[in-house]
Motif scaffolding. Structure first.
Motif, PDB file in Angstrom:
ATOM      1  N   GLU A   1      22.110  -0.383  11.382  1.00  0.00           N
ATOM      2  CA  GLU A   1      23.118   0.587  10.987  1.00  0.00           C
ATOM      3  C   GLU A   1      24.472   0.256  11.599  1.00  0.00           C
ATOM      4  N   PRO A   2      25.401  -0.278  10.809  1.00  0.00           N
ATOM      5  CA  PRO A   2      26.771  -0.444  11.285  1.00  0.00           C
ATOM      6  C   PRO A   2      27.615   0.785  10.967  1.00  0.00           C
TER       7      PRO A   2
ATOM      8  N   GLY B   1      17.702  -5.191   5.657  1.00  0.00           N
ATOM      9  CA  GLY B   1      18.716  -4.322   5.067  1.00  0.00           C
ATOM     10  C   GLY B   1      19.829  -3.911   6.002  1.00  0.00           C
ATOM     11  N   MET B   2      20.811  -3.243   5.402  1.00  0.00           N
ATOM     12  CA  MET B   2      21.899  -2.592   6.135  1.00  0.00           C
ATOM     13  C   MET B   2      21.945  -1.125   5.739  1.00  0.00           C
TER      14      MET B   2
ATOM     15  N   ALA C   1      24.601  -4.959  -5.411  1.00  0.00           N
ATOM     16  CA  ALA C   1      23.393  -4.456  -6.081  1.00  0.00           C
ATOM     17  C   ALA C   1      22.162  -4.941  -5.336  1.00  0.00           C
ATOM     18  N   ARG C   2      22.077  -4.613  -4.065  1.00  0.00           N
ATOM     19  CA  ARG C   2      20.943  -5.029  -3.241  1.00  0.00           C
ATOM     20  C   ARG C   2      20.072  -3.816  -2.939  1.00  0.00           C
ATOM     21  N   PRO C   3      18.777  -3.880  -3.221  1.00  0.00           N
ATOM     22  CA  PRO C   3      17.909  -2.724  -2.965  1.00  0.00           C
ATOM     23  C   PRO C   3      17.788  -2.380  -1.480  1.00  0.00           C
ATOM     24  N   GLU C   4      18.168  -3.309  -0.617  1.00  0.00           N
ATOM     25  CA  GLU C   4      18.072  -3.060   0.825  1.00  0.00           C
ATOM     26  C   GLU C   4      19.307  -2.356   1.387  1.00  0.00           C
ATOM     27  N   LEU C   5      20.244  -1.992   0.498  1.00  0.00           N
ATOM     28  CA  LEU C   5      21.477  -1.362   0.955  1.00  0.00           C
ATOM     29  C   LEU C   5      21.368   0.164   0.917  1.00  0.00           C
TER      30      LEU C   5
END
Length: 343
Positions: free
Chosen positions: A41-42, A146-147, A179-183
């Motif tokens: 988590e940033p 992810g982020m 479009a990243r599912p890990e976002l």
């Protein structure tokens, strides 16, 4: 479409692994993934020239060496941010070239002296730097990491001409994270989440809520009549949120059933009420030191580790979709213990 609850809760490195390294530093993020975090988590704030940097707040005197840098003494000032008066140095008064010369330090050195031993060794990171770390860790671990990007003080930054929704959308798309599912994108303000979603950025949008007070964007709009976080967590409030966001991330004290003495007598029904509306449920921040634990899990001195396993497992047993931790390895251990896996 409502999101299905996760079979395995995400272990999210809260600002990396700040139980071991200064928060938001390169080593903090790299260590978080090495310790098994699924996501990090940033906290994102902006510089004068629109660069997105990773700091818990835009006021940076407590987490950098800026106060010891005479060339920046003239930038010390007092501002009102989200209805709080703060004195110090603020990211929006620096260019990235200037801010990039600072080094980072431990925010609570008295509690975490080992982390503080790394003070002064690393510089401030930009969002683009973290994307490189996440992508490299994903490749090395052969899994998609992810982020969980938190947008800080969005209404305030709107007011100084640095709209975070525009800056974040442009940057994530440029970096290949459009479009990243890990976002996951999160904020204590729904307005910026709605704006970012309206731009078409594909992400899971999560609303952060506290035990008390009201969201800064609502206070800016409605003043003293702004709807409180408590109102938003009623059944009617959750019904309204279900059409606006994908999930809610709550202060740990809203998940634990705490009595007046701070003793956890089980958990509340918040997670189940969120799931009943197709909303994912997250909680922050699980920490092992006694000063951060419910009273019945404290053992020994304030800064020693207490019975963190019992508190972490109590939260995880709710069926929660993810937890934020300063020590990601302890989150992995608690999750594995509940699942019957060997640590």
């Amino acid at each position: 479409m409502p999101a299905a609850p996760r079979e395995n809760p995400l272990v999210i490195g809260h600002r990396g692994a700040p139980g071991y390294r200064p928060e938001h530093s390169r080593s903090s993020y790299e260590l978080a993934f090495a310790l098994g975090a699924d996501s990090v988590e940033p906290d994102v704030v902006a510089t004068k020239d629109g660069e997105l940097v990773l700091r818990h707040e835009n006021e940076i005197s407590g987490t950098t060496d800026v106060a010891e840098r005479p060339e920046f003494a003239h930038l010390r000032t007092t501002k009102r941010v989200d209805d709080a008066e703060l004195t110090g140095w603020f990211t929006e008064d620096f260019t990235w070239e200037e801010l990039g010369t600072l080094t980072v330090r431990e925010r609570i050195p008295g509690v975490r002296p080992s982390s503080a031993s790394f003070d002064g060794r690393q510089g401030i990171l930009r969002l683009r730097d973290l994307v490189e770390i996440v992508d490299e860790a994903s490749d090395s671990q052969s899994r998609e990491l992810g982020m969980t990007v938190e947008l800080k003080h969005a209404t305030y930054f709107d007011g100084v001409g640095l709209p975070l929704d525009e800056l974040v959308d442009a940057e994530l798309r440029r970096l290949g994270w459009g479009a990243r599912p890990e976002l996951i994108v999160e904020s204590f303000e729904k307005t910026v989440l709605s704006r970012l979603a309206g731009r078409g950025l594909s992400a899971e949008y999560v609303y952060l809520v506290e035990r008390s007070g009201a969201a800064a964007d609502l206070v800016a709009r409605d003043g003293a009549t702004a709807r409180s976080y408590a109102d938003e967590l009623t059944d009617a409030g959750l019904d309204a949120l279900a059409g606006l966001v994908d999930g809610v991330s709550a202060d740990k004290a809203l998940v634990l059933a705490l009595d007046d003495d701070g003793i956890a007598n089980g958990t509340t029904d918040l997670v189940s009420r969120l799931h009943a509306r197709g909303l994912r449920a997250y909680s922050w921040t699980l920490r092992p030191e006694n000063r951060f634990l419910a009273a019945n899990f404290r053992r020994g001195t304030a800064d020693a580790f207490g019975d963190w396993q019992s508190e972490f497992e109590l939260v995880l047993r709710t069926g929660i979709d993810g937890v934020f931790l300063d020590h990601p390895d302890l989150g992995v251990a608690a999750r594995d213990a509940l699942a019957g896996r060997r640590p």
